[in-house]
Design a protein around this motif. Structure first.
Motif, PDB file in Angstrom:
ATOM      1  N   UNK A 163      -2.091  12.739  -7.464  1.00  0.00           N
ATOM      2  CA  UNK A 163      -1.180  13.369  -6.970  1.00  0.00           C
ATOM      3  C   UNK A 163       0.350  13.241  -8.745  1.00  0.00           C
ATOM      4  N   UNK A 164       0.169  13.449  -9.974  1.00  0.00           N
ATOM      5  CA  UNK A 164       0.830  13.259 -10.666  1.00  0.00           C
ATOM      6  C   UNK A 164       2.386  14.288 -11.479  1.00  0.00           C
ATOM      7  N   UNK A 165       3.364  13.786 -11.724  1.00  0.00           N
ATOM      8  CA  UNK A 165       4.187  14.383 -12.661  1.00  0.00           C
ATOM      9  C   UNK A 165       3.905  15.375 -13.551  1.00  0.00           C
ATOM     10  N   UNK A 172       2.396   8.778 -10.427  1.00  0.00           N
ATOM     11  CA  UNK A 172       2.291   8.766  -9.369  1.00  0.00           C
ATOM     12  C   UNK A 172       2.649   8.903  -8.381  1.00  0.00           C
ATOM     13  N   UNK A 173       2.735  10.166  -7.438  1.00  0.00           N
ATOM     14  CA  UNK A 173       3.336  10.049  -6.334  1.00  0.00           C
ATOM     15  C   UNK A 173       2.519  10.357  -4.869  1.00  0.00           C
ATOM     16  N   UNK A 174       1.109  10.320  -5.539  1.00  0.00           N
ATOM     17  CA  UNK A 174       1.062  10.477  -3.960  1.00  0.00           C
ATOM     18  C   UNK A 174      -0.383  10.108  -4.069  1.00  0.00           C
ATOM     19  N   UNK A 175      -1.619   9.109  -4.152  1.00  0.00           N
ATOM     20  CA  UNK A 175      -2.647   8.737  -4.079  1.00  0.00           C
ATOM     21  C   UNK A 175      -3.102   8.189  -2.298  1.00  0.00           C
ATOM     22  N   UNK A 176      -4.904   9.251  -2.196  1.00  0.00           N
ATOM     23  CA  UNK A 176      -5.343   9.102  -1.318  1.00  0.00           C
ATOM     24  C   UNK A 176      -6.899   8.954  -2.145  1.00  0.00           C
ATOM     25  N   UNK A 177      -7.121   7.527  -1.328  1.00  0.00           N
ATOM     26  CA  UNK A 177      -8.842   7.438  -1.883  1.00  0.00           C
ATOM     27  C   UNK A 177      -9.202   5.924  -0.640  1.00  0.00           C
ATOM     28  N   UNK A 178     -10.201   5.767  -0.697  1.00  0.00           N
ATOM     29  CA  UNK A 178     -11.307   5.988   0.498  1.00  0.00           C
ATOM     30  C   UNK A 178     -11.196   3.721   0.840  1.00  0.00           C
ATOM     31  N   UNK A 179     -10.827   3.426   1.788  1.00  0.00           N
ATOM     32  CA  UNK A 179     -11.158   2.179   1.378  1.00  0.00           C
ATOM     33  C   UNK A 179     -11.953   1.212   1.483  1.00  0.00           C
ATOM     34  N   UNK A 180     -12.888   1.604   2.640  1.00  0.00           N
ATOM     35  CA  UNK A 180     -13.663   0.529   3.266  1.00  0.00           C
ATOM     36  C   UNK A 180     -14.303   2.144   4.088  1.00  0.00           C
ATOM     37  N   UNK A 181     -16.208   2.721   4.546  1.00  0.00           N
ATOM     38  CA  UNK A 181     -16.672   3.353   4.958  1.00  0.00           C
ATOM     39  C   UNK A 181     -15.994   3.929   6.094  1.00  0.00           C
ATOM     40  N   UNK A 182     -14.939   5.101   5.711  1.00  0.00           N
ATOM     41  CA  UNK A 182     -13.850   6.100   6.783  1.00  0.00           C
ATOM     42  C   UNK A 182     -12.166   5.624   7.128  1.00  0.00           C
ATOM     43  N   UNK A 183     -12.181   4.688   6.409  1.00  0.00           N
ATOM     44  CA  UNK A 183     -10.979   4.188   6.392  1.00  0.00           C
ATOM     45  C   UNK A 183     -10.381   4.205   4.776  1.00  0.00           C
ATOM     46  N   UNK A 184      -9.134   5.214   5.258  1.00  0.00           N
ATOM     47  CA  UNK A 184      -8.583   5.889   3.780  1.00  0.00           C
ATOM     48  C   UNK A 184      -7.655   5.542   4.109  1.00  0.00           C
ATOM     49  N   UNK A 185      -6.877   5.568   2.348  1.00  0.00           N
ATOM     50  CA  UNK A 185      -5.302   4.964   2.029  1.00  0.00           C
ATOM     51  C   UNK A 185      -4.872   5.887   1.842  1.00  0.00           C
ATOM     52  N   UNK A 186      -2.953   6.114   2.435  1.00  0.00           N
ATOM     53  CA  UNK A 186      -2.913   7.145   2.050  1.00  0.00           C
ATOM     54  C   UNK A 186      -1.774   6.537   0.802  1.00  0.00           C
ATOM     55  N   UNK A 187      -0.851   7.073   0.224  1.00  0.00           N
ATOM     56  CA  UNK A 187       0.261   6.175  -0.792  1.00  0.00           C
ATOM     57  C   UNK A 187       1.562   6.662  -1.591  1.00  0.00           C
TER      58      UNK A 187
END
Length: 148
Positions: free
Chosen positions: A99-101, A112-127
């Motif tokens: 998500x960006x301004x 980018x103010x929020x980043x959500x993505x798949x790191x490995x199978x079943x593990x997501x990263x939320x920054x």
């Protein structure tokens, strides 16, 4: 029924706490990007530090943060949509988003103010960073559960 006139405070039935407020409003839609399609998010976050955000008569008196999905780019070489996650996301997933301004979604990674993505199978990263708090960021990520 919005007795206070503020769309962020609209709740069904009686309010148990007059100061209760929604913390995030999300709209999602599927959009065409290049030769592919992606889910797009528009997120609105009321600035709860601004006491005018939900005064009677509507939300127009206060500050609202509006963010949109950063658009991926079509890669002719890979024949797919791609987006840079600065090493935080290593796997392709329809649920990956930022998500960006920038209103058009074409902003740089610095927007980018929020980043959500798949790191490995079943593990997501939320920054995330302001204006998102932990509850708002987690709620935004949860909205992707039904994306297929």
């Amino acid at each position: 029924d919005c007795a206070s006139g503020c769309e962020y405070r609209c709740v069904a039935g009686p309010r148990p706490d007059e100061d209760a407020r929604l913390v995030l409003k999300i709209k999602q839609e599927r959009v065409q990007v290049g030769n592919g399609e992606v889910m797009s998010i528009i997120a609105e976050l009321p600035d709860h530090s601004d006491r005018r955000a939900c005064k009677a008569g509507g939300a127009s008196g206060g500050t609202t943060h509006r963010l949109t999905s950063r658009r991926p780019k079509w890669s002719a070489r890979l024949k797919t949509l791609t987006m840079e996650f600065k090493g935080r996301c290593n796997e392709a997933s329809e649920r990956n988003f930022q998500l960006t301004t920038h209103p058009s979604g074409d902003g740089s990674h610095e927007d980018v103010m929020l980043s959500f993505g798949l790191m490995t199978s079943g593990d997501f990263c939320l920054d995330f960073r302001g204006p998102f708090g932990p509850v708002q960021a987690f709620a935004a990520a949860l909205t992707t559960v039904h994306w297929h």
